[in-house]
Write an enzyme that holds these catalytic residues in place. Structure first.
Site, short mmCIF file in Angstrom:
data_model
loop_
_atom_site.label_atom_id
_atom_site.label_comp_id
_atom_site.label_asym_id
_atom_site.label_seq_id
_atom_site.Cartn_x
_atom_site.Cartn_y
_atom_site.Cartn_z
N GLY A 55 1.01 -1.31 -0.36
CA GLY A 55 0.30 -0.02 0.31
C GLY A 55 0.50 1.34 -0.26
O GLY A 55 0.28 3.25 -0.30
N CYS A 60 -27.74 -9.68 -15.86
CA CYS A 60 -26.88 -9.43 -17.18
C CYS A 60 -27.94 -9.67 -18.11
O CYS A 60 -28.67 -10.99 -18.18
CB CYS A 60 -25.55 -9.94 -17.13
SG CYS A 60 -24.97 -10.04 -19.23
N CYS A 109 -26.04 -12.59 -20.76
CA CYS A 109 -25.80 -14.01 -19.95
C CYS A 109 -26.53 -14.34 -19.03
O CYS A 109 -26.95 -15.45 -18.51
CB CYS A 109 -24.21 -14.05 -19.86
SG CYS A 109 -23.81 -13.05 -18.28
N CYS A 135 -22.50 -7.85 -19.08
CA CYS A 135 -21.32 -7.55 -17.65
C CYS A 135 -20.50 -6.56 -18.46
O CYS A 135 -20.11 -7.15 -19.72
CB CYS A 135 -20.80 -8.95 -18.33
SG CYS A 135 -21.95 -10.73 -17.29
N CYS A 190 -17.99 -13.18 -20.04
CA CYS A 190 -19.94 -13.09 -20.40
C CYS A 190 -20.22 -13.83 -21.07
O CYS A 190 -20.82 -14.45 -21.21
CB CYS A 190 -20.02 -11.19 -20.71
SG CYS A 190 -21.81 -11.12 -20.99
#
Lengths: 256, 289, 227
Positions: B29, B237, B240, B262, B268
């Site tokens: 970080g 979605c 899909c 997606c 997808c």
């Protein structure tokens, strides 16, 4: 009683020029000390040395910490000093915009110090912020307004709320009423007096306004060319000044 | 091969970047400054990510690039071609086949393995920047772990919107120490920041590299009474039928017709290939491209 | 209670050729608890100067000024502040307050400063203001806009709010009508009765004769060397 702040032999130089020199004093809990002098007398340099914004070239600034008693804030580590300045110390700038985040709401400004010491409950933070706005006479419905929408006097009161929310014991003030018109000044002075008494605050107030110190300060320190020329009880220094410079300063005040 | 050095950058530069990456992995970080190079593309097009990718790629790698989850946008295609040309590495659009994935603003839906590296393009690495303009001050705040200001931002969100409205680049605390900007990924992706793969972040213009080693604790900042929520559009979605993936909203006609699909195109396509069909989708014809 | 010994005072005017003006020498004065002593002497003889030195407002050049066991001539500022808060009251001729603060708060302030709770302090302030015939409609206003006589009475109320063991009164009955003068004289008598040591300056001969036990002529403290 132990002094809250024990200042010994502070000096700060700018090259060969003297910022301030040979300054020593004790400040006790609940005491308010004024530092007066003309521009360039070293009063702001001294205040910044005391508050840890400048590192003095010599001397000690011992503060009576809650956990370890008297500690020299000049030599303590930076995280410790910064922690002090978020908790036990407060600094009120002359220009509110130096002491506020202008792009953050009033509530966020007051809440910042709480969040800085670990507060993580939004509702509680907001409640204390609203409470403090009330104590400095800003109505609760302004809590989400930014300081840019506030008048100069309100900004200054907001700065005071932001500083006092963590219950500090020592407040540094640099010309807290400078730049405000007189009716706003009076209101602010009254507010400060009340807070000082209720919270048993100690304060060091730098100003060139003798009327302000007469009303706010118990003690007075008069500075000239970086040196302290006279100290004493505020009304004694103003009514029976001993040093030539103080006499000049007092006699130069315009009478209303 | 071409006359370019492998992966465009010279070996000294790649070594310098690798040192920054290793330091970043050692201090999760923490923003490591590095001597960012001019790249043959404008700032804002992923120069940081490209330099990190260049430094970690080996000739055996398989490389994938996504932009907001899609493999077929200009940015993604250009960067993929860039490394095809300068490094000669194999490229793919399949998340599972890639060993190095460079991404802009998404984490793939498919969980990454410990032999995969995810490289993020970062516009502004400093999470404290918009509240504290001084770099000197923000670095001090990081070093002294003074992160109260980060919560001021979230406080402002709640006070103005009634909830934490920050929906992307949502700040996180890494391994209990550094507060980090995860780049502008949707906050839906934040929980995925704790993963098996190595995550590297490159900011070219700002000249910073930071990293999250595998299995590192990453906590999204919040308030006790306003806990973090990884939100997404409350739909499935349309292609899909997936309900667990991050969705893009697409306006399809001038009458306000819209569909959700997606954002991760590979995810997808794989689902459709496996026979899943959404509300407006058509069954897959056997080609997943 | 109050014991002034060999006190002298001079003013040095640094900005006027450093002229040194001796104004007082060998001042001696004792006031016992329950006693009221009047300072007398012509205008400019040093009555107010002596009183201000006792209050710590003017710095004594030499000598001792004992109030109880504190020597005002030597004490630190905070000791004097402590003394003023709990022991030594002062009713000056002038009212000096923060503008905007209500009369009630001005009068209650000495009590608040000693830790009295707000309601009790306000109750006491109301009694005093009522006794001194300040109309109730004025209590919420700042006294800065009041007439001279009203300001004087607010000042007295403030000075008598807390039961100080020692008090300094500078012309407490000046500019008061007969009725209010009577109220103030009774307040002084009551203070004496509870044991306060009082030093006063009264131009009002009858008032002085009524409340004072002895007179000290400060003309006797005039420095002989003075031209």
């Amino acid at each position: 009683m132990t002094p809250l702040l024990q200042v010994t032999d502070i000096a700060k130089f700018y090259g060969h020029r003297i910022g301030c020199k040979d300054v020593s004093f004790d400040l006790y809990p609940g005491e308010v000390m004024g530092i007066v002098g003309e521009s360039g007398s070293g009063k702001s340099t001294l205040l910044n040395c005391l508050a840890g914004h400048l590192t003095p070239d010599q001397g000690q600034v011992n503060f009576d910490t809650r956990t370890d008693g008297l500690r020299d804030t000049v030599t303590m580590s930076e995280p410790e000093r910064r922690m002090l300045s978020r908790t036990d110390w407060a600094f009120v700038h002359q220009h509110a915009r130096d002491g506020l985040r202008m792009n953050v709401s009033a509530g966020g400004n007051v809440g910042e110090r709480l969040m800085a010491v670990g507060a993580r409950h939004y509702g509680d933070i907001r409640d204390s912020a609203t409470d403090w706005l009330g104590r400095v006479e800003i109505s609760a419905d302004r809590v989400d307004d930014r300081p840019t929408a506030f008048s100069g006097g309100m900004q200054q009161r907001l700065q005071i709320a932001r500083n006092l929310v963590t219950g500090p014991r020592l407040v540094f003030m640099d010309e807290p009423t400078g730049g405000l018109d007189v009716s706003v000044q009076a209101r602010l002075l009254d507010l400060l007096r009340g807070l000082v008494r209720e919270m048993n605050l100690s304060a060091i107030i730098v100003t060139h306004d003798l009327a302000v110190v007469r009303l706010l300060a118990d003690r007075l320190m008069v500075m000239k060319d970086g040196h302290v020329v006279e100290t004493g009880l505020t009304d004694q220094v103003l009514d029976d000044p001993q040093h030539g410079y103080t006499q000049l300063l007092v006699s130069s005040v315009l009478q209303v | 091969m071409t006359d370019y050095n492998f992966a465009y950058l010279d070996e000294q530069t790649k070594r310098m970047i690798r040192r920054a990456i290793l330091k970043g992995l050692a201090i999760p970080g923490y923003q490591v400054p590095f001597a960012s190079r001019e790249m043959p593309m404008p700032y804002g097009w992923g120069t940081g990510g490209v330099q990190v990718s260049a430094a970690v790629l080996t000739p055996e790698d398989t490389f994938k690039v996504i932009d907001q989850g899609a493999d077929d946008t200009t940015n993604a295609v250009s960067i993929r071609r860039f490394f095809e040309k300068t490094a000669g590495v194999a490229v793919t659009e399949a998340t599972t086949e890639a060993s190095v994935i460079q991404t802009r603003h998404r984490i793939p839906e498919q969980s990454l393995r410990d032999d995969q590296i995810l490289v993020y393009q970062v516009p502004i690495p400093e999470p404290l920047r918009f509240l504290e303009p001084s770099e000197v001050e923000t670095r001090k705040m990081h070093s002294l772990e003074e992160y109260g200001l980060m919560h001021v931002k979230l406080y402002e969100d709640i006070s103005q919107h009634g909830a934490i409205a920050t929906s992307y680049a949502y700040p996180v605390k890494v391994e209990g120490r550094y507060v980090m900007d995860p780049s502008p990924i949707p906050k839906f992706d934040n929980p995925k920041l704790e993963m098996a793969g190595i995550q590297l972040f490159g900011a070219g213009r700002e000249q910073r590299i930071y990293a999250i080693p595998p299995y590192t604790q990453v906590v999204s900042l919040d308030f006790e009474d306003y806990p973090f929520e990884a939100s997404k559009a409350d739909c499935a979605c349309d292609l899909c039928g997936a309900t667990d993936s991050y969705l893009d909203e697409l306006i399809v006609d001038d009458e306000g017709g819209r569909m959700f699909m997606c954002s991760d195109t590979d995810y997808c396509a794989n689902r459709r290939a496996a026979g899943h069909v959404g509300a407006q989708g058509v069954p897959a014809q056997g080609d997943a491209a | 209670m109050i014991n002034v010994e060999n006190v002298s005072k001079s003013f040095t005017l640094h900005n006027q050729g450093a002229a040194v003006i001796p104004v007082m020498a060998e001042a001696n004065l004792q006031v016992a608890a329950g006693e009221c002593v009047a300072l007398v002497g012509a205008s400019g003889a040093g009555k107010s100067t002596l009183m201000r030195m006792i209050y710590g407002n003017y710095l004594a050049a030499s000598g001792r000024i004992m109030i109880g066991d504190v020597d005002v001539a030597q004490a630190e500022p905070r000791e004097i502040l402590q003394l003023r808060r709990h022991v030594l009251g002062y009713v000056s001729q002038f009212l000096r307050v923060v503008p905007r603060v209500s009369t009630l708060d001005v009068v209650a302030e000495p009590l608040l400063a000693t830790g009295t709770d707000r309601d009790a302090a306000h109750a006491r302030a109301k009694t005093l203001l009522a006794n001194l015939n300040i109309p109730e409609r004025l209590w919420a206003l700042s006294p800065t806009t009041f007439s001279g006589g009203e300001q004087q009475r607010v000042n007295i109320a403030r000075g008598f709010a807390y039961d100080y063991p020692a008090m300094l009164l500078d012309e407490p009955t000046a500019s008061l009508d007969a009725a209010n003068r009577e109220v103030v004289l009774q307040m002084i008598e009551a203070a004496k009765a509870r044991g306060a040591a009082i030093i006063g300056i009264f131009h009002d001969d009858a008032a002085r004769a009524r409340v004072c036990d002895k007179e000290i002529d400060v003309t006797g403290f005039t420095p002989q060397a003075a031209a």
